[in-house]
Design an enzyme around this catalytic site. Structure first.
Site, PDB file in Angstrom:
ATOM      1  N   PHE A 119       5.365   3.861   1.934  1.00 36.05           N
ATOM      2  CA  PHE A 119       6.571   3.079   1.624  1.00 36.05           C
ATOM      3  C   PHE A 119       6.615   2.643   0.163  1.00 36.05           C
ATOM      4  O   PHE A 119       7.672   2.242  -0.321  1.00 36.05           O
ATOM      5  CB  PHE A 119       6.678   1.868   2.560  1.00 36.05           C
ATOM      6  CG  PHE A 119       5.961   0.647   2.059  1.00 36.05           C
ATOM      7  CD1 PHE A 119       4.589   0.542   2.168  1.00 36.05           C
ATOM      8  CD2 PHE A 119       6.663  -0.386   1.461  1.00 36.05           C
ATOM      9  CE1 PHE A 119       3.928  -0.585   1.695  1.00 36.05           C
ATOM     10  CE2 PHE A 119       6.011  -1.518   0.974  1.00 36.05           C
ATOM     11  CZ  PHE A 119       4.632  -1.609   1.095  1.00 36.05           C
ATOM     12  N   LYS A 120       5.492   2.712  -0.537  1.00 39.30           N
ATOM     13  CA  LYS A 120       5.483   2.317  -1.952  1.00 39.30           C
ATOM     14  C   LYS A 120       6.500   3.138  -2.757  1.00 39.30           C
ATOM     15  O   LYS A 120       7.022   2.665  -3.767  1.00 39.30           O
ATOM     16  CB  LYS A 120       4.088   2.482  -2.547  1.00 39.30           C
ATOM     17  CG  LYS A 120       2.986   1.717  -1.813  1.00 39.30           C
ATOM     18  CD  LYS A 120       2.535   0.523  -2.565  1.00 39.30           C
ATOM     19  CE  LYS A 120       1.530  -0.401  -1.913  1.00 39.30           C
ATOM     20  NZ  LYS A 120       1.027  -0.223  -0.582  1.00 39.30           N
ATOM     21  N   ASP A 121       6.784   4.361  -2.310  1.00 38.05           N
ATOM     22  CA  ASP A 121       7.773   5.192  -3.013  1.00 38.05           C
ATOM     23  C   ASP A 121       9.175   4.571  -2.990  1.00 38.05           C
ATOM     24  O   ASP A 121       9.991   4.859  -3.868  1.00 38.05           O
ATOM     25  CB  ASP A 121       7.880   6.578  -2.356  1.00 38.05           C
ATOM     26  CG  ASP A 121       6.621   7.419  -2.536  1.00 38.05           C
ATOM     27  OD1 ASP A 121       5.955   7.294  -3.576  1.00 38.05           O
ATOM     28  OD2 ASP A 121       6.313   8.209  -1.623  1.00 38.05           O
ATOM     29  N   MET A 124       8.903   2.181  -5.977  1.00 43.30           N
ATOM     30  CA  MET A 124       8.339   2.729  -7.213  1.00 43.30           C
ATOM     31  C   MET A 124       9.260   3.769  -7.845  1.00 43.30           C
ATOM     32  O   MET A 124       9.371   3.845  -9.071  1.00 43.30           O
ATOM     33  CB  MET A 124       6.974   3.324  -6.905  1.00 43.30           C
ATOM     34  CG  MET A 124       6.062   3.382  -8.080  1.00 43.30           C
ATOM     35  SD  MET A 124       5.459   1.768  -8.621  1.00 43.30           S
ATOM     36  CE  MET A 124       3.937   1.649  -7.702  1.00 43.30           C
TER      37      MET A 124
END
Ligand SMILES: *Cc1c(COP(=O)(O)O)cnc(C)c1O
Length: 477
Positions: A119-121, A124
């Protein structure tokens, strides 16, 4: 919209001014002066928007110093099905964050269809485009220095690759990441991406980054920055998918939902808290931890007691292995009625290695109004949940998402639809998946065989002088 510090002693700034920085000068974290409110008419109008249009509607309330047309262009090129199409083959990538229903009233919100399958994408990728935009406007450059044990570093590299004015120097522990994680990062051949494998542990790499960051003269001279989880741009981008998930799981804006969030640094669930403060009808925010349960301890007893790194366990949901939750201060600021002096008092204890306890105080009563519940999950629970979800619904979930499902099912209030946030895909955690299911997880087609690609990485001893020499020689004069 201006941003103020949780410690109450820093000048107010704009979105763009805090975008490239980290902590406020008084050591606090930035938050909006007041949370923008979403009216019922807006909620109704937003219900059927595409992800990109919804992101624009939400983020234009926060990034008020970016001209609307520019913000719209940045968001439109970020949230496309071409960027977020790396997940399960049967996912509806046009939705960016599709909702997968396990049974009536129990859903998974897929947040891991981006380039690194975590989920960091979601945040980011936007940050990469915002950074490029802001730097071009200021005719400036930024050299991002970071240390990673996995998810954050790869998400940062995939977000910043090929971006003008940005270089990424990412330290990772040599030989300590999985073959898949190594391949994901080291196979990037972009000229602005530098992988540095440190002979040591993650903490050694982290200490090197801290040493360079604490050399203020060096940091300023070489335009060194970070993209860690306290970055406000990241938190604000995460608010969007709470709205998207809410609309997908409900028929009307009269309904309430519960979100269950696998948590580490409290960044993800902080975005949920803010969505609720803006007026999204969230009836319950369920915080799930693994064996590293500092946050569960706070929400169940009122005691916030960060652990020393030697009391941080290495678990099979490694992205939640934290000893202190860097974004938690943002929530506490709201909890204490935005009293910066109180936050300073609490964090003077925390920063000295101590703790604070709100049990029995007015703050404990105030806490109940924020609708949090919490629970923890162990390695045994994780395996059991992965097995149970696979047997019952034919869906493989990763160890972090499993922690969220386990705690979500335990803590949910009856009659509230439960939305479990999927923070990574199983392909990233083969070993644990095999332990749970005796078979390898499905790997998205785009990532088949990445271990065989050529890799670009230098190996370095845990030596700050060597790191500085390397940085200086790879920066333009
Ligand atoms: C980063 C991460 C988390 C924890 O999120 P926070 O925002 O730090 O609370 C959970 N799961 C995965 C897979 C992650 O990468």
């Amino acid at each position: 919209m201006k941003y103020i510090s949780t410690r109450g002693n820093a000048p107010a700034k704009t979105f763009t001014e805090i975008l490239l920085g980290g902590l406020a000068p008084d050591g606090g974290l930035y938050l909006p002066e007041t949370y923008p409110q979403v009216t019922r008419a807006e909620l109704d109008a937003w219900r059927n928007l595409s992800y990109a249009d919804l992101a624009f509607a939400v983020l234009s309330k926060f990034a008020t110093d970016i001209p609307a047309a520019d913000l719209r262009a940045i968001i439109s090129k970020t949230y496309t099905a071409e960027v977020y199409n790396k997940g399960r083959a049967d996912s509806d990538f046009e939705q960016i964050t599709p909702l997968r229903t396990l049974e009536k009233g129990v859903h998974i919100l897929e947040l891991s269809n981006g380039p690194t399958l975590a989920f960091k994408d979601m945040a980011m990728q936007l940050l990469g485009n915002l950074f490029e935009y802001a730097l071009a406007k200021q005719h400036d450059e930024l050299n991002i220095l970071g240390a990673t044990s996995g998810d954050t570093g790869s998400a940062a590299e995939y977000a910043m690759r090929g971006k003008r004015g940005i270089r990424v120097f990412m330290l990772s522990p040599n030989g300590k990441m999985s073959a898949f994680q190594r391949a994901q990062m080291y196979s990037l051949q972009d000229e602005n991406i530098f992988n540095i494998a440190i002979n040591g542990m993650f903490d050694d790499a982290q200490d090197m980054v801290k040493a360079v960051s604490n050399d203020h003269a060096y940091k300023a001279a070489h335009k060194i920055g970070t993209v860690n989880s306290i970055n406000w741009g990241r938190v604000s981008a995460q608010i969007v998918y709470y709205f998207k998930g809410y609309f997908a799981a409900t028929q009307s804006n009269d309904e309430q939902v519960a979100f269950s969030v696998p948590s580490g640094n409290f960044g993800n669930i902080c975005a949920g808290h803010i969505a609720r403060m803006m007026g999204l009808p969230i009836g319950q925010l369920i915080l799930a931890t693994n064996e590293n349960d500092v946050l569960d301890e706070f929400f169940s007893t009122g005691l916030y007691k960060p652990r020393a790194t030697d009391h941080t366990y290495q678990t099979s949901s490694p992205s939640m292995d934290i000893s202190k939750a860097s974004n938690f201060e943002r929530f506490v600021f709201d909890l204490v009625g935005r009293d910066g002096a109180k936050v300073r008092e609490f964090w003077s204890k925390v920063d000295a290695g101590g703790s604070f306890d709100i049990k029995g105080s007015d703050y404990w009563h105030a806490l109940q109004k924020f609708h949090f519940s919490s629970g923890k999950s162990s390695h045994f629970d994780r395996l059991k949940t992965i097995r149970g979800v696979f047997e019952e619904y034919g869906v493989m979930v990763d160890p972090h998402t499993a922690d969220g499902i386990k705690v979500g099912m335990e803590q949910r209030r009856p009659n509230l639809p439960l939305i479990c946030l999927e923070t990574a895909l199983p392909a990233k955690f083969e070993e644990t998946m095999i332990e749970a299911l005796s078979r390898k997880p499905e790997r998205p087609a785009a990532l088949e065989g990445i271990e065989a690609l050529p890799q670009k990485c230098v190996v370095m001893d845990a030596d700050v002088v060597k790191l500085k020499t390397y940085l200086t020689s790879h920066l333009p004069r």
